[in-house]
Scaffold this motif. Structure first.
Motif, PDB file in Angstrom:
ATOM      1  N   SER A   1      62.617  19.912  47.156  1.00  0.00           N
ATOM      2  CA  SER A   1      61.509  19.020  47.475  1.00  0.00           C
ATOM      3  C   SER A   1      61.472  18.694  48.856  1.00  0.00           C
ATOM      4  N   GLN A   2      62.584  18.385  49.606  1.00  0.00           N
ATOM      5  CA  GLN A   2      62.661  18.367  50.878  1.00  0.00           C
ATOM      6  C   GLN A   2      61.876  19.520  51.870  1.00  0.00           C
ATOM      7  N   THR A   3      62.025  20.633  51.534  1.00  0.00           N
ATOM      8  CA  THR A   3      61.429  21.573  52.099  1.00  0.00           C
ATOM      9  C   THR A   3      59.885  21.370  52.069  1.00  0.00           C
ATOM     10  N   SER A   4      59.326  21.029  50.640  1.00  0.00           N
ATOM     11  CA  SER A   4      57.680  20.813  50.774  1.00  0.00           C
ATOM     12  C   SER A   4      57.462  19.560  51.854  1.00  0.00           C
ATOM     13  N   ASP A   5      58.393  18.566  51.944  1.00  0.00           N
ATOM     14  CA  ASP A   5      58.063  17.557  52.818  1.00  0.00           C
ATOM     15  C   ASP A   5      57.692  17.978  54.307  1.00  0.00           C
ATOM     16  N   ILE A   6      58.649  19.158  54.657  1.00  0.00           N
ATOM     17  CA  ILE A   6      58.673  19.616  56.107  1.00  0.00           C
ATOM     18  C   ILE A   6      57.489  20.379  56.191  1.00  0.00           C
ATOM     19  N   VAL A   7      57.585  21.513  55.245  1.00  0.00           N
ATOM     20  CA  VAL A   7      56.188  22.685  55.441  1.00  0.00           C
ATOM     21  C   VAL A   7      55.018  22.073  55.117  1.00  0.00           C
TER      22      VAL A   7
ATOM     23  N   LEU B   1      58.317  15.946  61.660  1.00  0.00           N
ATOM     24  CA  LEU B   1      58.498  15.123  60.410  1.00  0.00           C
ATOM     25  C   LEU B   1      60.012  14.774  60.118  1.00  0.00           C
ATOM     26  N   THR B   2      60.058  13.552  59.869  1.00  0.00           N
ATOM     27  CA  THR B   2      61.325  13.119  59.333  1.00  0.00           C
ATOM     28  C   THR B   2      61.082  11.967  58.478  1.00  0.00           C
ATOM     29  N   GLY B   3      62.483  11.346  57.903  1.00  0.00           N
ATOM     30  CA  GLY B   3      62.001  10.204  57.221  1.00  0.00           C
ATOM     31  C   GLY B   3      63.350   9.725  56.342  1.00  0.00           C
ATOM     32  N   ASP B   4      63.274   8.602  55.701  1.00  0.00           N
ATOM     33  CA  ASP B   4      64.553   8.065  55.247  1.00  0.00           C
ATOM     34  C   ASP B   4      64.248   7.870  53.775  1.00  0.00           C
ATOM     35  N   ARG B   5      65.282   7.687  52.838  1.00  0.00           N
ATOM     36  CA  ARG B   5      65.166   6.922  51.557  1.00  0.00           C
ATOM     37  C   ARG B   5      65.215   5.779  51.692  1.00  0.00           C
ATOM     38  N   PRO B   6      64.181   4.923  50.683  1.00  0.00           N
ATOM     39  CA  PRO B   6      64.156   3.498  50.972  1.00  0.00           C
ATOM     40  C   PRO B   6      65.029   2.709  49.990  1.00  0.00           C
TER      41      PRO B   6
ATOM     42  N   ASP C   1      74.285  15.826  58.596  1.00  0.00           N
ATOM     43  CA  ASP C   1      74.489  15.942  57.228  1.00  0.00           C
ATOM     44  C   ASP C   1      73.277  16.606  56.713  1.00  0.00           C
ATOM     45  N   GLN C   2      72.104  16.571  57.528  1.00  0.00           N
ATOM     46  CA  GLN C   2      70.901  17.187  57.047  1.00  0.00           C
ATOM     47  C   GLN C   2      70.788  18.897  57.111  1.00  0.00           C
ATOM     48  N   GLU C   3      71.671  19.413  57.867  1.00  0.00           N
ATOM     49  CA  GLU C   3      71.674  20.670  58.297  1.00  0.00           C
ATOM     50  C   GLU C   3      71.526  21.617  57.065  1.00  0.00           C
TER      51      GLU C   3
ATOM     52  N   SER D   1      60.307   9.109  46.361  1.00  0.00           N
ATOM     53  CA  SER D   1      60.446  10.069  45.142  1.00  0.00           C
ATOM     54  C   SER D   1      61.763  10.591  45.551  1.00  0.00           C
ATOM     55  N   GLN D   2      62.150  11.080  46.537  1.00  0.00           N
ATOM     56  CA  GLN D   2      63.565  11.389  46.758  1.00  0.00           C
ATOM     57  C   GLN D   2      64.411  10.687  46.516  1.00  0.00           C
ATOM     58  N   ALA D   3      64.397   9.195  46.949  1.00  0.00           N
ATOM     59  CA  ALA D   3      65.342   8.205  46.611  1.00  0.00           C
ATOM     60  C   ALA D   3      65.233   7.898  45.145  1.00  0.00           C
TER      61      ALA D   3
ATOM     62  N   ASN E   1      67.883  19.224  42.864  1.00  0.00           N
ATOM     63  CA  ASN E   1      66.490  20.229  43.124  1.00  0.00           C
ATOM     64  C   ASN E   1      65.935  19.406  44.568  1.00  0.00           C
ATOM     65  N   TYR E   2      66.714  18.381  44.975  1.00  0.00           N
ATOM     66  CA  TYR E   2      65.823  17.678  45.934  1.00  0.00           C
ATOM     67  C   TYR E   2      65.814  18.379  47.342  1.00  0.00           C
ATOM     68  N   PRO E   3      66.770  19.410  47.758  1.00  0.00           N
ATOM     69  CA  PRO E   3      66.500  20.164  48.753  1.00  0.00           C
ATOM     70  C   PRO E   3      65.250  20.907  48.920  1.00  0.00           C
TER      71      PRO E   3
ATOM     72  N   PRO F   1      63.977  16.016  63.418  1.00  0.00           N
ATOM     73  CA  PRO F   1      65.236  15.191  63.894  1.00  0.00           C
ATOM     74  C   PRO F   1      65.803  14.457  62.734  1.00  0.00           C
ATOM     75  N   VAL F   2      66.922  14.788  62.511  1.00  0.00           N
ATOM     76  CA  VAL F   2      67.935  14.241  61.259  1.00  0.00           C
ATOM     77  C   VAL F   2      69.352  14.265  61.748  1.00  0.00           C
ATOM     78  N   GLY F   3      70.176  13.780  60.904  1.00  0.00           N
ATOM     79  CA  GLY F   3      71.633  13.865  61.158  1.00  0.00           C
ATOM     80  C   GLY F   3      72.222  15.098  60.743  1.00  0.00           C
TER      81      GLY F   3
HETATM   82  N1  TRP Z   1      67.072  13.327  53.076  1.00  0.00           N
HETATM   83  C1  TRP Z   1      66.847  12.361  53.973  1.00  0.00           C
HETATM   84  C2  TRP Z   1      67.906  11.351  54.013  1.00  0.00           C
HETATM   85  O1  TRP Z   1      68.708  10.966  52.836  1.00  0.00           O
HETATM   86  C3  TRP Z   1      65.460  11.909  53.664  1.00  0.00           C
HETATM   87  C4  TRP Z   1      64.516  12.974  53.767  1.00  0.00           C
HETATM   88  C5  TRP Z   1      63.563  13.330  52.608  1.00  0.00           C
HETATM   89  C6  TRP Z   1      63.939  13.893  54.746  1.00  0.00           C
HETATM   90  N2  TRP Z   1      62.774  14.251  53.105  1.00  0.00           N
HETATM   91  C7  TRP Z   1      62.913  14.501  54.303  1.00  0.00           C
HETATM   92  C8  TRP Z   1      64.391  13.781  56.172  1.00  0.00           C
HETATM   93  C9  TRP Z   1      62.180  15.471  55.283  1.00  0.00           C
HETATM   94  C10 TRP Z   1      63.773  14.905  56.991  1.00  0.00           C
HETATM   95  C11 TRP Z   1      62.641  15.834  56.496  1.00  0.00           C
HETATM   96  O2  TRP Z   1      67.882  10.364  54.917  1.00  0.00           O
END
Ligand code: TRP
Length: 363
Positions: free
Chosen positions: A137-143, A7-12, A155-157, A47-49, A133-135, A151-153
């Motif tokens: 919420s990002q945990t939910s995205d993943i789990v 799972l990965t993604g970007d803020r739009p 900065d996402q460590e 949502s994160q954006a 709190n977004y980290p 796979p992320v940069g």
């Molecule tokens: N935080 C990531 C970014 O700014 C985007 C993102 C949101 C993300 N949820 C995620 C990346 C879950 C990986 C997994 O680029």
């Protein structure tokens, strides 16, 4: 061995640029085509954006399809991966509510990436809770997707570390339910942090130092030809520096050996070109022209696919709808398992009433 799930993604928040491309998009497409993964979920994190753009909803609204177009144009294939919209999977928000119990305020405040972003955005002492709190919420995205690989940069460590902590706490308190994810960093060093065309900063829309995947050939050429190089390399015969020279950083990230034969046959490879530049006798313009050829070659197929897709927005919309539907089913399944583990899955718990009767000596 269990399934391997990405799972990965970007803020739009804008069109994607070549920094996104070398930093994540290109890698994502390679992972997709490697055939090594059982499932791949690519999320558009609207949502994160909103956590730092809640007062500018038009920005997210206008860029959602831009990012979908960029993802698909880069080579993500709806037959091989699931592309979905974060806000349309409400289970992610539901999970976040429960994960918030497992994290302390001071732990959130220690997250170095979030700290840095708070400074950049000038939130200082009025930090929105949602942003801090977004980290979580990002945990939910993943789990939610039982992702094993994210796979992320770099900065996402800190986000991944946070996710792993939450998973461990959840599993310890409520029983083994969730999967601990691993970060997957890009191997190519030059790709980790591509500077902007000004050479000073990382690529950023607000600084105006980006080359976008959607840029037309003339724009790309103009941006390449005015790129930052070695400020002390004044005359062709002067020796030049490679370190911190944006043109060479870009060549490190984009050049393939076959491009020399095609565009610059006087040289065998990048090492030879660098050596000549360092010795002196090689002008910036010649190197920039070569970089322009390399960039045009790299970006043309992406731009063409993007233009085709933009003419078929109904198709793109359908991909998003179907992807989101699939994502929702998967997230709902995980949410269900979490509720069972937390003993709040009342209507699906066949023993719920009997359990109460027994504990209260009812017949
Ligand atoms: N935080 C990531 C970014 O700014 C985007 C993102 C949101 C993300 N949820 C995620 C990346 C879950 C990986 C997994 O680029």
């Amino acid at each position: 061995m269990g399934e391997k799930i990405i799972l990965t993604g970007d803020r739009p928040t804008g069109k994607l640029h070549i920094g996104h491309y070398v930093g994540s998009l290109r890698n994502r497409v390679e992972l997709q085509n490697s055939g090594e993964y059982d499932k791949i979920y690519i999320m558009i994190a609207d949502s994160q954006a909103l956590t730092d753009n809640f007062d500018n909803p038009a920005k997210i609204h206008d860029n959602l399809l831009q990012v979908a177009l960029d993802d698909l144009a880069a080579g993500l294939d709806p037959k091989k991966m699931t592309l979905f919209i974060q806000s349309e999977v409400p289970e992610l928000t539901e999970m976040t509510f429960y994960f918030m119990n497992l994290v302390t305020l001071s732990r959130l405040e220690r997250n170095p990436t979030v700290k840095n972003e708070i400074q950049l955005r000038g939130f200082n002492n009025s930090i929105p809770v949602g942003f801090l709190n977004y980290p979580v919420s990002q945990t939910s995205d993943i789990v939610a997707f039982k992702a094993t690989t994210v796979p992320v940069g770099e900065d996402q460590e800190p986000m991944l570390e946070q996710a792993r902590e939450i998973v461990r706490r959840f599993n310890m308190i409520y029983g083994e339910t969730l999967v601990e994810p691993e970060i997957l960093l890009s191997k190519n060093k030059a790709s980790m942090r591509l500077p902007g065309t000004d050479g000073k900063n990382k690529m950023s829309k607000s600084i105006g130092n980006c080359i976008y995947l959607a840029d037309d050939p003339d724009t790309i050429r103009e941006k390449v030809m005015s790129m930052y190089t070695d400020p002390d390399h004044l005359r062709v015969e002067d020796p030049g520096k490679i370190e911190g020279n944006t043109v060479f950083t870009y060549l490190d990230a984009f050049c393939k050996p076959e491009y020399f034969q095609e565009f610059l046959p006087d040289y065998q490879n990048l090492d030879e070109l660098k050596a000549h530049y360092q010795r002196g006798g090689l002008g910036d313009v010649k190197v920039k022209r070569f970089l322009n050829d390399v960039m045009q070659e790299t970006l043309r197929p992406i731009r063409e696919r993007r233009e085709d897709l933009a003419k078929n927005l109904d198709y793109v919309f359908q991909v998003l709808k179907e992807g989101t539907e699939t994502a929702r089913q998967v997230a709902a399944q995980t949410m269900d398992e979490m509720k069972t583990a937390m003993k709040i899955n009342y209507f699906k718990d066949a023993d719920f009433l009997d359990d109460f009767r027994e504990k209260n000596h009812l017949k």
